[in-house]
Design an enzyme around this catalytic site. Structure first.
Site, PDB file in Angstrom:
ATOM      1  N   LYS A  35     -46.458 -36.822 -96.905  1.00 19.99           N
ATOM      2  CA  LYS A  35     -45.522 -37.175 -95.824  1.00 19.99           C
ATOM      3  C   LYS A  35     -46.125 -38.241 -94.920  1.00 19.99           C
ATOM      4  CE  LYS A  35     -42.400 -33.512 -94.581  1.00 19.99           C
ATOM      5  NZ  LYS A  35     -42.019 -32.418 -93.721  1.00 19.99           N
ATOM      6  N   GLU A 149     -36.111 -26.448 -78.625  1.00 19.51           N
ATOM      7  CA  GLU A 149     -35.328 -27.652 -78.926  1.00 19.51           C
ATOM      8  C   GLU A 149     -33.915 -27.263 -79.370  1.00 19.51           C
ATOM      9  OE1 GLU A 149     -35.862 -30.902 -78.461  1.00 19.51           O
ATOM     10  OE2 GLU A 149     -33.781 -30.916 -79.131  1.00 19.51           O
ATOM     11  N   ASN A 208     -28.385 -20.084 -80.454  1.00 27.51           N
ATOM     12  CA  ASN A 208     -28.058 -20.157 -81.882  1.00 27.51           C
ATOM     13  C   ASN A 208     -27.197 -18.977 -82.331  1.00 27.51           C
ATOM     14  OD1 ASN A 208     -29.263 -22.577 -82.266  1.00 27.51           O
ATOM     15  ND2 ASN A 208     -30.889 -21.873 -83.618  1.00 27.51           N
ATOM     16  N   GLN A 251     -14.696 -24.386 -86.414  1.00 25.63           N
ATOM     17  CA  GLN A 251     -14.245 -24.954 -87.685  1.00 25.63           C
ATOM     18  C   GLN A 251     -14.504 -23.907 -88.764  1.00 25.63           C
ATOM     19  OE1 GLN A 251     -13.001 -28.186 -88.086  1.00 25.63           O
ATOM     20  NE2 GLN A 251     -12.600 -27.612 -90.216  1.00 25.63           N
ATOM     21  N   GLY A 257     -24.835 -22.478 -92.585  1.00 22.58           N
ATOM     22  CA  GLY A 257     -26.062 -22.543 -93.373  1.00 22.58           C
ATOM     23  C   GLY A 257     -27.095 -23.309 -92.577  1.00 22.58           C
ATOM     24  N   CYS A 260     -31.723 -23.111 -89.671  1.00 18.93           N
ATOM     25  CA  CYS A 260     -31.907 -22.372 -88.414  1.00 18.93           C
ATOM     26  C   CYS A 260     -30.984 -21.188 -88.182  1.00 18.93           C
ATOM     27  CB  CYS A 260     -31.871 -23.349 -87.258  1.00 18.93           C
ATOM     28  SG  CYS A 260     -33.337 -24.405 -87.314  1.00 18.93           S
ATOM     29  N   LYS A 320     -24.679 -29.577 -94.211  1.00 22.53           N
ATOM     30  CA  LYS A 320     -23.673 -30.163 -93.314  1.00 22.53           C
ATOM     31  C   LYS A 320     -23.717 -31.673 -93.546  1.00 22.53           C
ATOM     32  CE  LYS A 320     -24.969 -30.971 -88.962  1.00 22.53           C
ATOM     33  NZ  LYS A 320     -25.385 -30.761 -87.571  1.00 22.53           N
TER      34      LYS A 320
END
Ligand SMILES: NC(=O)C1=CN([C@@H]2O[C@H](COP(=O)(O)OP(=O)(O)OC[C@H]3O[C@@H](n4cnc5c(N)ncnc54)[C@H](O)[C@@H]3O)[C@@H](O)[C@H]2O)C=CC1
Ligand SMILES: O=C(O)[C@H]1O[C@H](OP(=O)(O)OP(=O)(O)OC[C@H]2O[C@@H](n3ccc(=O)[nH]c3=O)[C@H](O)[C@@H]2O)[C@H](O)[C@@H](O)[C@@H]1O
Length: 429
Positions: A35, A149, A208, A251, A257, A260, A320
């Site tokens: 990475k 966050e 969340n 929606q 999914g 998180c 998404k």
């Protein structure tokens, strides 16, 4: 300010590029050498709109390194953004967090502000503080700050730059951290929500879990509407003018999914059970979500005499739109289940790649046209703009069959019916 960001994932890279853009000197470190190598070559290992440009714009004060220990030892502010995945029982795996804290302990000689941005269960930041003390670090040499966050993948840069709040959890006697946090985020116009370390952790999980609740709630309502031939969009329009409800996160579709919501709702359930609280609502949210894909497959089955053996094109792999992330993607689960049922699955996604390879009856194509050619049915599993704007006349010519399953309520049924195709949705009468 000199900031070391630990973890070059979605949150680490977004934080690094935004904080560099705010004028700080940032080094983003990761144990994954590949990475870091690609970042140093100017490549960005994730797809996130705007991130490549922001990294490149700030290249003078944004560096990347795989020498984690060395960098941590040199920087006075450490922002932890490593992964906090689920263990099999739903508990959060804090291995990566602990390994970073242990590295900090090994190298700490001058005062450091240690900021946890990763999502961690209530009590974790207190544990981090105690872990450092147990390792012999004097309390006046560090402060632990909980700064969760709230960005979304697909709009991460925008969300961080336009945050609706900055949550800061600190220990009661901490007099040093607030000015440091304010100078880190200087330039962002968001209100500060000050609380305890565990208060900040609970704000993140509650946020969340509440958003996941809205999704499961509307999916349950959609199932009821489906049976009474009521259009779910009419219902959402009808309730969402009430500001107490709001139109957001209502929606209906395949369910939630991503990396998180599934893990965080499970983790909060686990934290509740550990304290002998039975979180009935959190359990119900998950039960509804777990059965959404099957509910859509049942709907699809009703359109065919025999679903096994059919060729299905699943459009969308990412969890998404506007991301290449496939973690806990409902689209991937749908593809897997259809293949297990004996269907031949063609799939296509503008950015994401299937997380598994080598299954004989699943093929990912590089173009949408190839994916839909000679298929009995098309399923929209992720609502990319590209799929909202399809030329259905052309698609019809490529297909063998005539069934379209809109699993994200993102196309107008009348445009499908007009062409003589069969539109299937849940509560889209
Ligand atoms: N993905 C998202 O949209 C959001 C995620 N979060 C939370 O932020 C945290 C990070 O999430 P993502 O960025 O999605 O994770 P990710 O899985 O994309 O990235 C985590 C990175 O940390 C690195 N890492 C692990 N151990 C390390 C160590 N000891 N030293 C240096 N690097 C190390 C990994 O190699 C990986 O590159 C999680 O707690 C997540 O729940 C919070 C808000 C939004
Ligand atoms: O903690 C996190 O990681 C982040 O989790 C979510 O962000 P994200 O997972 O990137 O994406 P969302 O836009 O929230 O979508 C999550 C899932 O819910 C689904 N969803 C979303 C909204 C909706 O109305 N219906 C619905 O089914 C999406 O398709 C997706 O599968 C939260 O929105 C962020 O605030 C949070 O920071």
């Amino acid at each position: 300010m000199k900031i070391c960001i630990v973890g070059a994932g979605y949150v680490g890279l977004t934080s690094a590029s935004v904080l560099a853009d705010l004028g700080h000197t940032v080094c983003c470190v990761d144990t994954n050498k590949e990475k870091i190598k690609s970042l140093n070559l100017g490549e960005v290992p994730i797809y996130e709109p705007g991130i490549k440009e922001l990294i490149s714009k700030n290249k003078d004060n944004l560096t990347f390194s795989s020498n984690v220990v060395n960098t941590i030892s040199k920087y006075p502010v450490i922002l932890i953004a490593v992964g906090t995945p689920s263990l099999p029982d739903g508990k959060t795996d804090l291995t990566y967090i602990h390994s970073v804290v242990d590295l900090i302990a090994e190298t700490l000689t001058s005062y450091k502000t240690i900021i946890t941005k990763s999502t961690v269960p209530p009590g974790t930041n207190e544990e981090i503080h105690n872990r450092l003390i147990q390792k012999g670090i004097a309390p006046e040499l560090f402060s632990v700050v909980s700064n969760p966050e709230f960005l979304r993948e697909g709009s991460a840069i925008f969300d961080m730059m336009n945050a609706d709040k900055i949550v800061v959890g600190m220990k009661k006697n901490d007099k040093k951290s607030l000015p440091i946090m304010k100078s880190i985020y200087q330039g962002l116009e968001a209100p500060y929500i000050m609380t305890s370390l565990s208060g900040a952790e609970m704000i993140k999980y509650t946020s969340n879990a509440f958003l996941a609740t809205k999704i499961s709630f509307i999916n349950e309502i959609a199932r009821i509407c489906d049976k009474y031939e009521v259009n779910i969009e009419d219902v959402v329009r009808g309730i969402s003018t009430d500001p107490r409800i709001s139109p957001h996160f209502l929606q209906s579709g395949l369910g939630y999914g991503g990396s998180c919501f599934p893990k965080d709702v499970r983790s909060l359930e686990h934290s509740a059970l550990e304290k002998n609280i039975t979180p009935l609502i959190l359990q119900a949210i998950q039960a509804t979500n777990h059965t959404q894909v099957d509910f859509y497959i049942d709907k699809l089955s009703s359109a065919f005499d025999n679903l096994p053996g059919k060729t299905i094109s699943v459009l969308g792999i990412a969890f998404k739109p506007n991301t290449d992330d496939t973690r806990c993607s409902r689209a991937v689960q749908l593809i897997d289940k259809l293949s297990q049922l004996g269907c031949k699955v063609n799939t296509y996604d503008p950015k994401a790649t299937l997380p598994f390879i080598g299954k004989a009856n699943i093929i990912q194509y590089t173009t949408l046209e190839q994916s839909v050619t000679d298929t009995d049915c098309i399923i929209i599993a992720t609502e990319w703009d590209e799929f909202r704007q399809l030329d259905w006349k052309k698609i019809k010519e490529l297909m063998k069959g005539n069934v379209v399953l809109d699993a994200r309520n993102c196309i107008d049924p009348s445009s499908i019916y007009e062409l003589g195709l069969d539109y299937i949705g849940v509560a889209r009468s």
